[in-house]
Design a protein around this motif. Structure first.
Motif, PDB file in Angstrom:
ATOM      1  N   LEU A 268       0.859  -1.190   0.000  1.00 11.14           N
ATOM      2  CA  LEU A 268       0.000   0.000   0.000  1.00 11.14           C
ATOM      3  C   LEU A 268       0.892   1.235   0.000  1.00 11.14           C
ATOM      4  O   LEU A 268       1.755   1.383   0.866  1.00 11.14           O
ATOM      5  CB  LEU A 268      -0.899  -0.003   1.247  1.00 11.14           C
ATOM      6  CG  LEU A 268      -1.725   1.257   1.508  1.00 11.14           C
ATOM      7  CD1 LEU A 268      -2.724   1.509   0.385  1.00 11.14           C
ATOM      8  CD2 LEU A 268      -2.448   1.142   2.846  1.00 11.14           C
ATOM      9  N   GLN A 269       0.698   2.092  -0.986  1.00  7.28           N
ATOM     10  CA  GLN A 269       1.540   3.292  -1.124  1.00  7.28           C
ATOM     11  C   GLN A 269       0.651   4.529  -1.102  1.00  7.28           C
ATOM     12  O   GLN A 269      -0.252   4.665  -1.915  1.00  7.28           O
ATOM     13  CB  GLN A 269       2.312   3.212  -2.448  1.00  7.28           C
ATOM     14  CG  GLN A 269       3.264   4.371  -2.711  1.00  7.28           C
ATOM     15  CD  GLN A 269       4.078   4.121  -3.967  1.00  7.28           C
ATOM     16  OE1 GLN A 269       4.936   3.258  -4.009  1.00  7.28           O
ATOM     17  NE2 GLN A 269       3.771   4.873  -5.027  1.00  7.28           N
ATOM     18  N   LEU A 270       0.894   5.419  -0.142  1.00  7.12           N
ATOM     19  CA  LEU A 270       0.104   6.649   0.014  1.00  7.12           C
ATOM     20  C   LEU A 270       0.953   7.856  -0.357  1.00  7.12           C
ATOM     21  O   LEU A 270       2.141   7.911  -0.043  1.00  7.12           O
ATOM     22  CB  LEU A 270      -0.402   6.762   1.447  1.00  7.12           C
ATOM     23  CG  LEU A 270      -1.323   5.614   1.905  1.00  7.12           C
ATOM     24  CD1 LEU A 270      -1.558   5.684   3.401  1.00  7.12           C
ATOM     25  CD2 LEU A 270      -2.641   5.660   1.140  1.00  7.12           C
ATOM     26  N   ILE A 271       0.319   8.818  -1.002  1.00  5.66           N
ATOM     27  CA  ILE A 271       1.032   9.989  -1.525  1.00  5.66           C
ATOM     28  C   ILE A 271       0.431  11.277  -0.956  1.00  5.66           C
ATOM     29  O   ILE A 271      -0.792  11.427  -0.895  1.00  5.66           O
ATOM     30  CB  ILE A 271       0.929  10.043  -3.072  1.00  5.66           C
ATOM     31  CG1 ILE A 271       1.478   8.767  -3.697  1.00  5.66           C
ATOM     32  CG2 ILE A 271       1.642  11.276  -3.623  1.00  5.66           C
ATOM     33  CD1 ILE A 271       2.965   8.655  -3.642  1.00  5.66           C
ATOM     34  N   ASN A 272       1.303  12.197  -0.546  1.00  2.00           N
ATOM     35  CA  ASN A 272       0.945  13.578  -0.187  1.00  2.00           C
ATOM     36  C   ASN A 272      -0.065  13.681   0.951  1.00  2.00           C
ATOM     37  O   ASN A 272      -1.284  13.731   0.727  1.00  2.00           O
ATOM     38  CB  ASN A 272       0.430  14.347  -1.420  1.00  2.00           C
ATOM     39  CG  ASN A 272       1.559  14.747  -2.341  1.00  2.00           C
ATOM     40  OD1 ASN A 272       2.728  14.468  -2.075  1.00  2.00           O
ATOM     41  ND2 ASN A 272       1.231  15.396  -3.453  1.00  2.00           N
ATOM     42  N   LYS A 273       0.459  13.716   2.166  1.00  2.00           N
ATOM     43  CA  LYS A 273      -0.395  13.952   3.335  1.00  2.00           C
ATOM     44  C   LYS A 273      -0.819  15.419   3.330  1.00  2.00           C
ATOM     45  O   LYS A 273       0.015  16.338   3.357  1.00  2.00           O
ATOM     46  CB  LYS A 273       0.362  13.636   4.623  1.00  2.00           C
ATOM     47  CG  LYS A 273      -0.464  13.906   5.885  1.00  2.00           C
ATOM     48  CD  LYS A 273       0.309  13.545   7.134  1.00  2.00           C
ATOM     49  CE  LYS A 273      -0.476  13.926   8.385  1.00  2.00           C
ATOM     50  NZ  LYS A 273      -1.754  13.192   8.506  1.00  2.00           N
ATOM     51  N   GLN A 274      -2.119  15.673   3.308  1.00  6.28           N
ATOM     52  CA  GLN A 274      -2.639  17.029   3.162  1.00  6.28           C
ATOM     53  C   GLN A 274      -2.845  17.702   4.525  1.00  6.28           C
ATOM     54  O   GLN A 274      -3.389  17.102   5.446  1.00  6.28           O
ATOM     55  CB  GLN A 274      -3.982  17.002   2.417  1.00  6.28           C
ATOM     56  CG  GLN A 274      -3.873  16.388   1.017  1.00  6.28           C
ATOM     57  CD  GLN A 274      -5.228  16.158   0.393  1.00  6.28           C
ATOM     58  OE1 GLN A 274      -5.682  16.940  -0.411  1.00  6.28           O
ATOM     59  NE2 GLN A 274      -5.886  15.065   0.776  1.00  6.28           N
ATOM     60  N   ASN A 275      -2.408  18.951   4.607  1.00  7.43           N
ATOM     61  CA  ASN A 275      -2.696  19.798   5.760  1.00  7.43           C
ATOM     62  C   ASN A 275      -3.756  20.793   5.307  1.00  7.43           C
ATOM     63  O   ASN A 275      -3.461  21.786   4.639  1.00  7.43           O
ATOM     64  CB  ASN A 275      -1.437  20.528   6.231  1.00  7.43           C
ATOM     65  CG  ASN A 275      -1.661  21.299   7.516  1.00  7.43           C
ATOM     66  OD1 ASN A 275      -2.716  21.883   7.728  1.00  7.43           O
ATOM     67  ND2 ASN A 275      -0.643  21.304   8.373  1.00  7.43           N
TER      68      ASN A 275
END
Length: 635
Positions: A268-275
């Protein structure tokens, strides 16, 4: 009013009917979003008036003043005691349930989009529990994989995600999603054509160049704050994606998916944690790692379960098909019958499923069609126990060998005995010649009767009886042309099978039922034994093996019965009979329906839908296909 440049959010608390509010919104286009209180249900309007609060009906009246269609409206401050009733009434006036706030949401200035975040660890744990339940309820692998990505993004505030499934030492792209680009690939969406990521390079060297393959090989979490500022891995593919889509990938979290045996089955690959508060991209935190790993564990188990179920179903399918292989080795024409009968069964079942006339209320799920398919595949499994010489019997005298040759040998022996008597002078020449001629005629007649291709008339039956009674005496020994068993077999009036042999063949239905009842079919295929064993039952109760009657015979078993009979009537590979013309086969089916042996409505449907002709054009020789002139609607 809360402003951010040219974007504003208007928050109206303890609201009552106020025309000035709507005039302000109509004039000020910077206001993208309205948060408004609706505190009481409609039946509490008197209290609402006294306390100056809105009800859903009051809001509906006020909305008539709104002249804009681009305003995002969110409902706030619902009294907990009336929550369900107020939400129901709001939905009735056109307010979407997702636009009713419960607290803790983030609303974006520019778009008015609401972002629901699970901020506390307790809420995230509760969320994980709910996700676990949802994952375990999914039967579709595509839907399951999409749910994993969706929930992983929500829990970690990721903008995008990729789910890889490991097969044959390669990580295959299964799901790719990026919310801000509105990209959804794989699963139930557009197919992904990207090449898989190999775990090993040429020469067998581990692929530590790619981050996903490294995660799988080393079974570890990889957290990268900025993919453009690391030299540990190659992100050429990521950078090419960014360039093609005007996107900037930054933070990345890569998690291995482990099954019950602690084996990596995917990544599982997650991209760009949003603030969302500061409209920026942050790095994934340790809490994100922990929560994502927990989700990945649940996801891996759910994926493994679905794959296990699929594998078991493939095993069941292969096992049932292997029965045809086994029967083929024993009786090729029986295996051919099963293949064609299964095809026709599915043709009828699919046609019934798609029918909008007499069977418009009869609909089958994919699993139910598969259950019918399995039932057809094993409908003759009991024939594995029937002796080959009966199943393959092509003439009356055939058993483990063709006894016609034995009878011919006896006749030749008798001719030699007659010749000896003639040479010894104990037999007149005229008598000798006549007896030899009779023996030759007997041999030719027996050979003709042995074929069993035509009905045996009384005249021929009498000849067989006479031959059976014929006794020759040489050297004080009695000789007969036929044994008792040979006489019985030659006396069969129609076909090649004796009554006793027919009973043995018919026993296959009961044997099939006994075999199938011993198999632990999954619940969704639990009716396979009943459907399969019912294909020899008759509506009038004169069938076998259970003697069922009328409604006791399931609709699906009736489908199998028609497919079984029609295939048998038109088959051209039976060693004991010729194939019938299409018109003859349909006439026999008509007569069987008329005498309540098979389902009348199904037979009519079989004719009116032209299924018989479609089947014939696919599987019957051209010279067997003729015109059918029968009024099936008279049934």
């Amino acid at each position: 009013m809360i402003k951010n440049g040219n974007d504003a959010i208007l928050f109206s608390g303890d609201t009552f009917k106020n025309p000035n509010l709507w005039n302000m919104i109509n004039k000020n286009l910077d206001i993208k979003t309205l948060l408004i209180d609706v505190s009481f249900p409609n039946n509490q309007k008197d209290i609402a008036i006294q306390s100056k609060h809105l009800t859903p009906n009051f809001l509906k009246e006020d909305l008539s003043h709104l002249l804009r269609s681009d305003l995002n409206i969110y409902i706030n401050h619902i009294k907990p005691f009336y929550k369900d009733k107020i939400i129901s009434e709001l939905c009735q006036i056109g307010i979407d349930k997702d636009n009713i706030l419960s607290g803790g949401e983030i609303i974006l200035y520019s778009s008015g989009q609401v972002v629901r975040r699970e901020t506390s660890i307790v809420k995230k744990i509760n969320k994980l529990n709910n996700i676990g339940k949802a994952l375990s309820s999914k039967n579709s692998l595509d839907e399951l994989l999409e749910l994993i990505i969706k929930e992983a993004k929500i829990l970690t505030d990721a903008d995008g995600g990729t789910l890889y499934i490991l097969e044959d030492n390669k990580l295959h792209f299964s799901i790719v999603q990026t919310d801000s680009l509105d990209i959804k690939m794989g699963g139930t969406n557009k197919e992904i054509t990207w090449s898989p990521v190999p775990l090993f390079l040429e020469g067998g060297k581990p692929n530590k160049i790619m981050v996903a393959s490294t995660c799988a090989l080393e079974n570890r979490i990889i957290n990268i704050p900025d993919v453009y500022k690391t030299e540990k891995f190659s992100f050429d593919g990521t950078k090419q994606f960014d360039k093609s889509n005007n996107y900037i990938s930054k933070s990345m979290l890569v998690i291995p998916l482990l099954n019950n045996d602690r084996e990596v089955i995917g990544v599982l690959q997650l991209i760009n944690k949003q603030n969302f508060l500061y409209d920026s991209i942050d790095e994934f935190s340790k809490k994100d790692e922990s929560i994502a790993l927990s989700l990945a564990s649940q996801a891996a188990i759910a994926i493994s379960n679905i794959k296990l179920i699929r594998g078991l179903e493939r095993l069941l399918n292969s096992f049932l098909k292997s029965i045809i292989y086994a029967i083929d080795k024993k009786s090729p024409h029986s295996a051919g019958h099963i293949r064609r009968m299964v095809k026709l069964t599915l043709m009828i079942a699919e046609a019934v499923n798609n029918d909008e006339t007499i069977f418009k209320n009869k609909k089958y799920s994919k699993d139910e069609i598969e259950q019918i398919n399995f039932a057809a595949l094993v409908h003759d499994i009991g024939k594995l126990s029937i002796p080959e010489y009966i199943i393959e019997k092509s003439s009356k005298l055939e058993t483990i060998f063709n006894r016609l040759e034995l009878i011919k040998y006896r006749i030749e022996h008798l001719k030699k005995c007659l010749e000896t008597e003639f040479l010894k002078g104990t037999l007149e020449k005229e008598t000798y010649l006549q007896e030899v001629k009779n023996l030759i005629n007997y041999a030719n007649f027996i050979e003709k009767c042995n074929k069993g291709s035509e009905y045996l008339p009384d005249e021929d039956m009498k000849k067989i009886e006479d031959i059976n009674k014929k006794v020759y005496i040489f050297d004080k020994k009695e000789y007969k042309i036929l044994t008792k068993d040979e006489y019985i077999h030659l006396s069969v009036r129609k076909g090649n099978i004796t009554k006793e042999e027919r009973e043995v063949i018919n026993s296959h239905a009961k044997i099939s039922l006994n075999i199938l009842n011993r198999l632990p079919f999954p619940k969704k295929y639990s009716r396979v034994p009943e459907i399969s064993a019912g294909h020899h039952e008759k509506i009038n109760g004169k069938g076998y093996p259970m003697g069922l009657k009328g409604d006791q015979i399931s609709f699906e078993a009736r489908i199998l019965a028609i497919a079984d009979i029609f295939e048998a009537l038109t088959a051209s590979d039976r060693p004991y009979k010729k194939a019938n013309k299409l018109s003859v086969a349909m006439n026999i089916l008509y007569q069987m329906a008329k005498h309540n042996e098979v389902d009348r409505e199904l037979v009519k449907f079989f004719y009116n839908s032209k299924l018989y002709l479609k089947y014939a054009e696919i599987l019957l020789p051209e010279d067997s296909i003729d015109e059918v002139n029968i009024d099936f609607n008279s049934l």
